[in-house]
Design a protein around this motif. Sequence first.
Motif, PDB file in Angstrom:
ATOM      1  N   GLY A   1     124.519 -16.623   9.830  1.00  0.00           N
ATOM      2  CA  GLY A   1     124.282 -16.370  11.245  1.00  0.00           C
ATOM      3  C   GLY A   1     123.048 -15.540  11.514  1.00  0.00           C
ATOM      4  N   THR A   2     122.506 -14.901  10.475  1.00  0.00           N
ATOM      5  CA  THR A   2     121.332 -14.041  10.654  1.00  0.00           C
ATOM      6  C   THR A   2     120.147 -14.467   9.813  1.00  0.00           C
ATOM      7  N   ASN A   3     120.397 -15.167   8.717  1.00  0.00           N
ATOM      8  CA  ASN A   3     119.333 -15.488   7.764  1.00  0.00           C
ATOM      9  C   ASN A   3     119.322 -16.964   7.416  1.00  0.00           C
ATOM     10  N   CYS A   4     118.114 -17.521   7.286  1.00  0.00           N
ATOM     11  CA  CYS A   4     117.987 -18.816   6.624  1.00  0.00           C
ATOM     12  C   CYS A   4     118.198 -18.605   5.126  1.00  0.00           C
ATOM     13  N   PRO A   5     118.914 -19.498   4.466  1.00  0.00           N
ATOM     14  CA  PRO A   5     119.166 -19.294   3.040  1.00  0.00           C
ATOM     15  C   PRO A   5     117.887 -19.444   2.214  1.00  0.00           C
TER      16      PRO A   5
ATOM     17  N   ASN B   1     108.452 -11.353   6.449  1.00  0.00           N
ATOM     18  CA  ASN B   1     108.776 -12.348   5.415  1.00  0.00           C
ATOM     19  C   ASN B   1     109.982 -13.207   5.787  1.00  0.00           C
ATOM     20  N   ALA B   2     110.437 -13.155   7.043  1.00  0.00           N
ATOM     21  CA  ALA B   2     111.630 -13.905   7.436  1.00  0.00           C
ATOM     22  C   ALA B   2     111.461 -15.392   7.162  1.00  0.00           C
ATOM     23  N   LEU B   3     112.488 -15.984   6.559  1.00  0.00           N
ATOM     24  CA  LEU B   3     112.477 -17.421   6.314  1.00  0.00           C
ATOM     25  C   LEU B   3     112.786 -18.155   7.613  1.00  0.00           C
ATOM     26  N   ARG B   4     112.212 -19.340   7.757  1.00  0.00           N
ATOM     27  CA  ARG B   4     112.460 -20.179   8.931  1.00  0.00           C
ATOM     28  C   ARG B   4     113.219 -21.436   8.524  1.00  0.00           C
ATOM     29  N   CYS B   5     114.105 -21.876   9.406  1.00  0.00           N
ATOM     30  CA  CYS B   5     114.834 -23.120   9.172  1.00  0.00           C
ATOM     31  C   CYS B   5     115.343 -23.624  10.513  1.00  0.00           C
TER      32      CYS B   5
ATOM     33  N   LYS C   1     120.728 -15.409  14.937  1.00  0.00           N
ATOM     34  CA  LYS C   1     119.789 -14.324  15.174  1.00  0.00           C
ATOM     35  C   LYS C   1     118.386 -14.859  15.452  1.00  0.00           C
ATOM     36  N   ILE C   2     117.988 -15.880  14.747  1.00  0.00           N
ATOM     37  CA  ILE C   2     116.667 -16.478  14.969  1.00  0.00           C
ATOM     38  C   ILE C   2     116.641 -17.208  16.310  1.00  0.00           C
ATOM     39  N   ALA C   3     117.712 -17.920  16.630  1.00  0.00           N
ATOM     40  CA  ALA C   3     117.782 -18.596  17.935  1.00  0.00           C
ATOM     41  C   ALA C   3     117.719 -17.586  19.075  1.00  0.00           C
ATOM     42  N   ASP C   4     118.378 -16.453  18.887  1.00  0.00           N
ATOM     43  CA  ASP C   4     118.370 -15.417  19.908  1.00  0.00           C
ATOM     44  C   ASP C   4     116.974 -14.819  20.069  1.00  0.00           C
ATOM     45  N   PHE C   5     116.311 -14.547  18.970  1.00  0.00           N
ATOM     46  CA  PHE C   5     114.993 -13.913  19.012  1.00  0.00           C
ATOM     47  C   PHE C   5     113.964 -14.812  19.686  1.00  0.00           C
ATOM     48  N   TYR C   6     114.008 -16.104  19.380  1.00  0.00           N
ATOM     49  CA  TYR C   6     113.019 -17.041  19.920  1.00  0.00           C
ATOM     50  C   TYR C   6     113.501 -17.752  21.189  1.00  0.00           C
ATOM     51  N   ASN C   7     114.651 -17.351  21.724  1.00  0.00           N
ATOM     52  CA  ASN C   7     115.203 -17.973  22.932  1.00  0.00           C
ATOM     53  C   ASN C   7     115.336 -19.480  22.792  1.00  0.00           C
ATOM     54  N   ILE C   8     115.864 -19.906  21.650  1.00  0.00           N
ATOM     55  CA  ILE C   8     116.089 -21.326  21.399  1.00  0.00           C
ATOM     56  C   ILE C   8     117.428 -21.717  22.028  1.00  0.00           C
ATOM     57  N   SER C   9     117.398 -22.604  22.985  1.00  0.00           N
ATOM     58  CA  SER C   9     118.614 -22.961  23.712  1.00  0.00           C
ATOM     59  C   SER C   9     119.452 -23.963  22.925  1.00  0.00           C
ATOM     60  N   GLY C  10     120.741 -23.969  23.239  1.00  0.00           N
ATOM     61  CA  GLY C  10     121.641 -24.973  22.692  1.00  0.00           C
ATOM     62  C   GLY C  10     122.258 -24.639  21.347  1.00  0.00           C
ATOM     63  N   VAL C  11     121.844 -23.522  20.726  1.00  0.00           N
ATOM     64  CA  VAL C  11     122.392 -23.173  19.419  1.00  0.00           C
ATOM     65  C   VAL C  11     123.746 -22.487  19.570  1.00  0.00           C
ATOM     66  N   PHE C  12     123.852 -21.558  20.529  1.00  0.00           N
ATOM     67  CA  PHE C  12     125.128 -20.897  20.779  1.00  0.00           C
ATOM     68  C   PHE C  12     125.165 -20.402  22.216  1.00  0.00           C
ATOM     69  N   HIS C  13     126.353 -20.065  22.661  1.00  0.00           N
ATOM     70  CA  HIS C  13     126.566 -19.491  23.991  1.00  0.00           C
ATOM     71  C   HIS C  13     127.382 -18.214  23.839  1.00  0.00           C
TER      72      HIS C  13
END
Length: 538
Positions: free
Chosen positions: A101-105, A528-532, A381-393
Amino acid sequence: MNKTVFLPFYLGFLAWLCVFCVKAEDPYRFFTFEVTYGQISPLGVSQRGILINGQFPGPTIDCVTNDNVIVNVINKLDEPFLITWNGIKQRKASWQDGVLGTNCPIPPNSNWTYRMQMKDQIGSYSYFPSTKMHRASGGFGAINVRARPVIFVPYLKPVEEFSLLISDWWKSDHKVLSQILDSGKPLPMADGLLINGRPSSTSFTVKGGQLYMFRVSNVALTTSINFRIQGHTLTLVETEGSHTLQEAYESFDLHVGQSASFLVKLNAPVKDYFIVASTRFTKPTLTATGILRYDGSQTKASLPLPDGPTYHIHWSMKQARTIRWNLTANAARPNPQGSYHYGTIPVTRTIVLANTEANINGKLRYAVNQVSYVNPQTPLKIADFYNISGVFHVNSLKDTPPSFPPILGVSVLGFTLHDYVEIVFQNNENTIQSWHLDGSDFWTVGFGSGMWNSTLRRRFYNLNDATTRHTVQVYPKSWSSILVSLDNKGIWNLRSAIWPRRYLGQELYIRVWNDEKSFHTEYDIPENALRCGLAPLK
């Protein structure tokens, strides 16, 4: 003061300030974890295990309050991988929590570096893989956070400390166990129990008349354990960061995900004694043994093993109520633990979470308030930071158990930073549960049988000297209540510590938030955060 005189003075002051700041910075400890497969045979059958630096269990992380711990994890497995640091609060940095929920593996054949601070913590903890069923094959180890030398510790200093990791074990590796769960079948009972990766041969050599500390963690996937040492008394001094009243126990229950520290005085005749861990609430009872060997011993440990409880739910619940906060002792800070009057703080919200076994689309799942969690491709956490919609509510999960049929979903509860929350875990099943919260510890204020209701607060809640911890057990057909101060901004995993249940959906996340963008409340996304998933490229 003229410019000629002022300039050297100014430069000297800056130099002094820089030296002071460097000296004032908390120490750094660096670790490299190379994660590989390797052949191991804990139960006498050769099988594939997950090793860290070639070790099973993995190396111990020894550190001091406020240390900066830097761990470079090199993933040489054939699957994405993460490690979570069980009980480490990750103040202002849920980016370092090591869950999906917080990190890309971490992809195979690559690495990622965790940067953590043991901020205002002491105690015995553990780490383990959080991805898939990897921890069923190893990859776990101990974390010991010691107090700073300037902080008084409320017990005599032991001459030596020992870390014990108690785990259940299967003769099949994590991929086989995953296939069983993915097929919709429950996990079979473990084949054995291990102490530090061995069923019977772990030994500790000690000197008579001396005082030793045993740091014990239950890193099992499924089972509570009872711990005891033949002919010796366990004096409890700490549970997951809380200094406790120093009660003496002949044996002690540790539930999945829990840790405790005991002092043991070596006053028995010089010989060998059995160290025993046995499963609780299982049929049959599994047992692992180790050896406490007095220096100079010529006599082997003798049977019978010391008796321990087997089912005895009431016995365990009664013991749990004897674990009390040492109100006059400090923990990581110099102020007494009891100076925080947790029982007098108004509760802002009450949440009741009921676990259930469910059948969804013809397969076994586990749910919380009728929602069985499914990890989205993009970490919350990444969706929240970048305001990516549709991932969670936010608040997609009900505050109390609803009546609709179980469904798959992404469960997130939203809170405001510094909310003070009561969470009741309601277990209507016939098996014991264990719940863990990342990012915060909490006061374990109440245990009781049957269905919880608000009138039980007055009868059963300890609002004076309950201990703080990060994992709480919930007995069969019973409830457990906690109070938690949500003062750590971020997105945090609240999960079943019983791993097959978590693997099949018994988890959720809590979002602790305010609108202030400041390093005083939360650190920025790591460089160094991973993206996915839907995360933008750097």
